[in-house]
Design a protein around this motif. Structure first.
Motif, PDB file in Angstrom:
ATOM      1  N   ARG A 120       0.834  -1.211   0.000  1.00 48.32           N
ATOM      2  CA  ARG A 120       0.000   0.000   0.000  1.00 48.32           C
ATOM      3  C   ARG A 120       0.866   1.258   0.000  1.00 48.32           C
ATOM      4  N   ASP A 121       1.931   1.254   0.805  1.00 49.25           N
ATOM      5  CA  ASP A 121       2.839   2.399   0.835  1.00 49.25           C
ATOM      6  C   ASP A 121       3.501   2.607  -0.524  1.00 49.25           C
ATOM      7  N   MET A 122       3.851   1.507  -1.195  1.00 52.05           N
ATOM      8  CA  MET A 122       4.468   1.617  -2.509  1.00 52.05           C
ATOM      9  C   MET A 122       3.499   2.228  -3.521  1.00 52.05           C
ATOM     10  N   LEU A 123       2.225   1.818  -3.464  1.00 50.37           N
ATOM     11  CA  LEU A 123       1.231   2.380  -4.374  1.00 50.37           C
ATOM     12  C   LEU A 123       1.031   3.872  -4.138  1.00 50.37           C
ATOM     13  N   ILE A 124       1.076   4.286  -2.882  1.00 47.37           N
ATOM     14  CA  ILE A 124       0.921   5.711  -2.572  1.00 47.37           C
ATOM     15  C   ILE A 124       2.091   6.508  -3.128  1.00 47.37           C
ATOM     16  N   ARG A 125       3.295   5.959  -3.026  1.00 54.50           N
ATOM     17  CA  ARG A 125       4.468   6.653  -3.591  1.00 54.50           C
ATOM     18  C   ARG A 125       4.356   6.770  -5.105  1.00 54.50           C
ATOM     19  N   TYR A 126       3.955   5.687  -5.753  1.00 55.66           N
ATOM     20  CA  TYR A 126       3.815   5.733  -7.208  1.00 55.66           C
ATOM     21  C   TYR A 126       2.703   6.691  -7.629  1.00 55.66           C
ATOM     22  N   GLN A 127       1.615   6.723  -6.872  1.00 55.79           N
ATOM     23  CA  GLN A 127       0.517   7.630  -7.191  1.00 55.79           C
ATOM     24  C   GLN A 127       0.963   9.083  -7.053  1.00 55.79           C
ATOM     25  N   ALA A 128       1.787   9.366  -6.058  1.00 51.53           N
ATOM     26  CA  ALA A 128       2.257  10.735  -5.847  1.00 51.53           C
ATOM     27  C   ALA A 128       3.096  11.225  -7.024  1.00 51.53           C
ATOM     28  N   ARG A 129       3.807  10.328  -7.684  1.00 53.91           N
ATOM     29  CA  ARG A 129       4.600  10.730  -8.843  1.00 53.91           C
ATOM     30  C   ARG A 129       3.709  11.225  -9.984  1.00 53.91           C
ATOM     31  N   HIS A 130       2.536  10.629 -10.138  1.00 50.00           N
ATOM     32  CA  HIS A 130       1.632  11.063 -11.199  1.00 50.00           C
ATOM     33  C   HIS A 130       0.939  12.375 -10.835  1.00 50.00           C
ATOM     34  N   VAL A 131       0.815  12.665  -9.551  1.00 51.26           N
ATOM     35  CA  VAL A 131       0.348  13.996  -9.150  1.00 51.26           C
ATOM     36  C   VAL A 131       1.361  15.047  -9.593  1.00 51.26           C
ATOM     37  N   GLN A 132       2.638  14.724  -9.448  1.00 50.55           N
ATOM     38  CA  GLN A 132       3.679  15.640  -9.911  1.00 50.55           C
ATOM     39  C   GLN A 132       3.627  15.810 -11.431  1.00 50.55           C
ATOM     40  N   HIS A 133       3.300  14.732 -12.137  1.00 51.88           N
ATOM     41  CA  HIS A 133       3.168  14.835 -13.588  1.00 51.88           C
ATOM     42  C   HIS A 133       2.009  15.765 -13.971  1.00 51.88           C
ATOM     43  N   MET A 134       0.921  15.704 -13.215  1.00 48.74           N
ATOM     44  CA  MET A 134      -0.197  16.621 -13.466  1.00 48.74           C
ATOM     45  C   MET A 134       0.214  18.063 -13.219  1.00 48.74           C
ATOM     46  N   GLN A 135       0.936  18.303 -12.138  1.00 47.33           N
ATOM     47  CA  GLN A 135       1.398  19.652 -11.844  1.00 47.33           C
ATOM     48  C   GLN A 135       2.342  20.163 -12.932  1.00 47.33           C
ATOM     49  N   LYS A 136       3.184  19.265 -13.451  1.00 44.59           N
ATOM     50  CA  LYS A 136       4.103  19.655 -14.518  1.00 44.59           C
ATOM     51  C   LYS A 136       3.340  20.036 -15.786  1.00 44.59           C
ATOM     52  N   ALA A 137       2.340  19.225 -16.149  1.00 40.47           N
ATOM     53  CA  ALA A 137       1.569  19.522 -17.361  1.00 40.47           C
ATOM     54  C   ALA A 137       0.828  20.852 -17.225  1.00 40.47           C
ATOM     55  N   LEU A 138       0.263  21.120 -16.055  1.00 37.56           N
ATOM     56  CA  LEU A 138      -0.432  22.389 -15.836  1.00 37.56           C
ATOM     57  C   LEU A 138       0.534  23.563 -15.891  1.00 37.56           C
ATOM     58  N   ALA A 139       1.725  23.373 -15.305  1.00 34.69           N
ATOM     59  CA  ALA A 139       2.703  24.461 -15.315  1.00 34.69           C
ATOM     60  C   ALA A 139       3.191  24.749 -16.727  1.00 34.69           C
ATOM     61  N   GLN A 140       3.324  23.712 -17.549  1.00 32.08           N
ATOM     62  CA  GLN A 140       3.776  23.929 -18.924  1.00 32.08           C
ATOM     63  C   GLN A 140       2.733  24.673 -19.752  1.00 32.08           C
ATOM     64  N   MET A 141       1.465  24.555 -19.372  1.00 30.17           N
ATOM     65  CA  MET A 141       0.406  25.325 -20.034  1.00 30.17           C
ATOM     66  C   MET A 141       0.181  26.676 -19.358  1.00 30.17           C
ATOM     67  N   ASN A 142       1.006  26.974 -18.332  1.00 29.75           N
ATOM     68  CA  ASN A 142       0.903  28.203 -17.533  1.00 29.75           C
ATOM     69  C   ASN A 142      -0.429  28.282 -16.802  1.00 29.75           C
ATOM     70  N   ILE A 143      -0.947  27.142 -16.414  1.00 28.69           N
ATOM     71  CA  ILE A 143      -2.125  27.086 -15.548  1.00 28.69           C
ATOM     72  C   ILE A 143      -1.619  27.068 -14.112  1.00 28.69           C
ATOM     73  N   GLN A 144      -1.770  28.178 -13.397  1.00 30.33           N
ATOM     74  CA  GLN A 144      -1.189  28.348 -12.071  1.00 30.33           C
ATOM     75  C   GLN A 144      -2.156  27.908 -10.967  1.00 30.33           C
ATOM     76  N   LEU A 145      -2.839  26.792 -11.192  1.00 26.44           N
ATOM     77  CA  LEU A 145      -3.815  26.316 -10.207  1.00 26.44           C
ATOM     78  C   LEU A 145      -3.141  25.906  -8.904  1.00 26.44           C
ATOM     79  N   ALA A 146      -1.939  25.333  -8.986  1.00 22.17           N
ATOM     80  CA  ALA A 146      -1.245  24.874  -7.776  1.00 22.17           C
ATOM     81  C   ALA A 146      -0.851  26.019  -6.859  1.00 22.17           C
ATOM     82  N   ASN A 147      -0.825  27.251  -7.382  1.00 21.62           N
ATOM     83  CA  ASN A 147      -0.460  28.396  -6.551  1.00 21.62           C
ATOM     84  C   ASN A 147      -1.635  28.970  -5.775  1.00 21.62           C
ATOM     85  N   VAL A 148      -2.852  28.582  -6.115  1.00 18.76           N
ATOM     86  CA  VAL A 148      -4.028  29.085  -5.405  1.00 18.76           C
ATOM     87  C   VAL A 148      -4.765  27.972  -4.654  1.00 18.76           C
TER      88      VAL A 148
END
Length: 443
Positions: free
Chosen positions: A140-168
């Motif tokens: 379960r801990d391993m799945l949570i770590r792997y899931q967190a990496r895809h959250v970072q991928h979402m943040q990266k995609a939003l930042a590349q589109m200049n969607i600053q949702l993570a800042n608010v």
């Protein structure tokens, strides 16, 4: 001159064998008088492992010492234990031979010799049902770590589109964040409509959220965002399956019927299972470990999944803290203390207790006051380890004596500390020929 009488080592385990574990094969050594060929090599296939166990039984072996090499020892350990043999899992660093020639044959013979004279102690391994619970908890801990990496991928995609949702919004996979991101994936681009999806708990206003949702909406980044969200959902499904498996396994371990009182000061822990984990843990060990300040339900789960509720393998709280690697080290040479640092360990229970100790920074409890006082005297790392050590002793006492923990508060701890300081000052003043006189409070 008195004659020195040389003592001889006595055989403690005359029927001992030593096994050098490998990935492809295992080398086994038995006493020389048991077989014409006392050292044999067995492949790691299941049929060969059964042949290894049969050979040990034919040689009348009842005690086996093996090295803890990776995970290759687990199938053989479980097989020999099911055959009724006493298996000692030893640390390879603790059985180093003298410098010189080294081979698999010499290693297994050295293990057999040390085990025969009782010079080795086995590592702690809980019961089978706790081992199974631990395996699912690690998964379960391993799945949570792997899931967190895809959250970072979402943040990266939003930042590349200049969607600053993570800042608010602090968490883009929270309730509001998921609604907005999923709406973007389905094709919504109107910032005003997306901002209306926010919940009342979000501090940022709709105008600020709408302003953060103005970007370039490039197709390649939208595709990456969609892929990351799909993988996030896939891991969420796997986590749900793990939670169901944990609930089933914990239901089997219920041995106590305890009435659960409602607790205060406990917030919802992120990534916690959806079922009532606290109730299952109380039924498993008979006490509520979450009554200890800093011990959340997931912390208690990690500790119990590593050691179980049975503390009979540890003779005292000191031994339990030593196994966790939370007690001071004893590196002394020439009468001088060279180092008192705790040993390095990858113990998951110890890591969980250290995280619990850090959470006591602003706690208005006795443990919180204890942690802050240590931070004033020691550096932060030592204070965290010392507080984790105290938490480990409290857990050991609760599990062995079956008593509940009652916090007496920060004021009680501070008053007791003041009385101790005053007592020591009074004793020292008397030795110097003085008396301490309290100063009356100004009105």
């Amino acid at each position: 001159m008195a004659k020195f009488k040389r003592s001889k080592l006595e055989l403690i385990h005359p029927n001992a064998a030593g096994i050098d574990i490998g990935s492809a094969s295992h080398f086994v050594a038995v006493p020389p008088d048991r077989d014409n060929k006392p050292v044999r090599e067995f492949k790691s296939f299941t049929a060969d492992l059964n042949g290894l166990a049969d050979w040990l039984e034919a040689c009348e072996i009842d005690t086996v010492a093996m090295e803890s090499t990776g995970v290759y020892w687990i199938p053989l350990y479980e097989l020999l234990e099911s055959r009724g043999l006493t298996v000692y899992l030893v640390n390879a660093r603790h059985v180093r031979n003298v410098s010189g020639r080294k081979s698999d044959v010499l290693d297994c013979q050295w293990l057999q010799q040390l085990m025969s004279f009782g010079l080795m102690s086995g590592a702690f391994r809980p019961k089978d049902e706790i081992c199974a619970l631990r395996a699912i908890s690690h998964q379960r801990d391993m799945l949570i770590r792997y899931q967190a990496r895809h959250v970072q991928h979402m943040q990266k995609a939003l930042a590349q589109m200049n969607i600053q949702l993570a800042n608010v919004i602090s968490d883009i996979v929270g309730e509001t964040g998921q609604k907005i991101v999923r709406a973007i994936i389905t094709g919504e681009r109107d910032g005003h409509i997306l901002a209306n999806l926010k919940s009342n708990r979000i501090r940022a206003g709709k105008d600020e959220i709408e302003k953060s949702l103005v970007g370039n909406w490039r197709e390649e980044h939208l595709f990456a965002l969609k892929q990351a969200m799909s993988l996030y959902d896939a891991y969420s499904e796997r986590l749900t399956e793990c939670d169901r498996q944990l609930e089933t396994m914990l239901a089997v371990l219920q041995v106590h019927k305890v009435e659960i009182c409602q607790k205060k000061r406990r917030s919802n822990v992120k990534n916690a299972p959806k079922f009532d984990l606290r109730a299952h843990l109380i039924g498993m060990c008979g006490v509520d470990l979450t009554r200890i300040d800093g011990i959340e339900v997931m912390t208690a789960m990690k500790v119990l999944s590593e050691v179980g509720a049975d503390m009979s393998r540890f003779k005292s709280a000191k031994q339990f803290a030593s196994w966790l690697g939370l007690c001071p080290g004893t590196k002394i040479s020439g009468g001088k203390v060279l180092s008192g640092a705790s040993k390095r360990t990858a113990n998951r229970a110890a890591q969980a207790l250290r995280m619990a100790a850090v959470s006591l920074k602003s706690s208005q409890s006795a443990l919180g006051a204890y942690y802050r006082r240590l931070c004033g005297r020691l550096d932060k790392a030592k204070a965290i380890t010392a507080t984790a050590h105290k938490l480990a002793r409290l857990i050991y006492t609760m599990l062995t004596k079956g008593t509940e923990y009652v916090d007496k508060g920060q004021e009680y701890y501070e008053e007791r500390y003041r009385q101790r300081v005053l007592h020591h000052l009074t004793v020292r003043a008397r030795k110097l020929g003085f008396n301490l006189t309290p100063v009356p409070e100004a009105t």
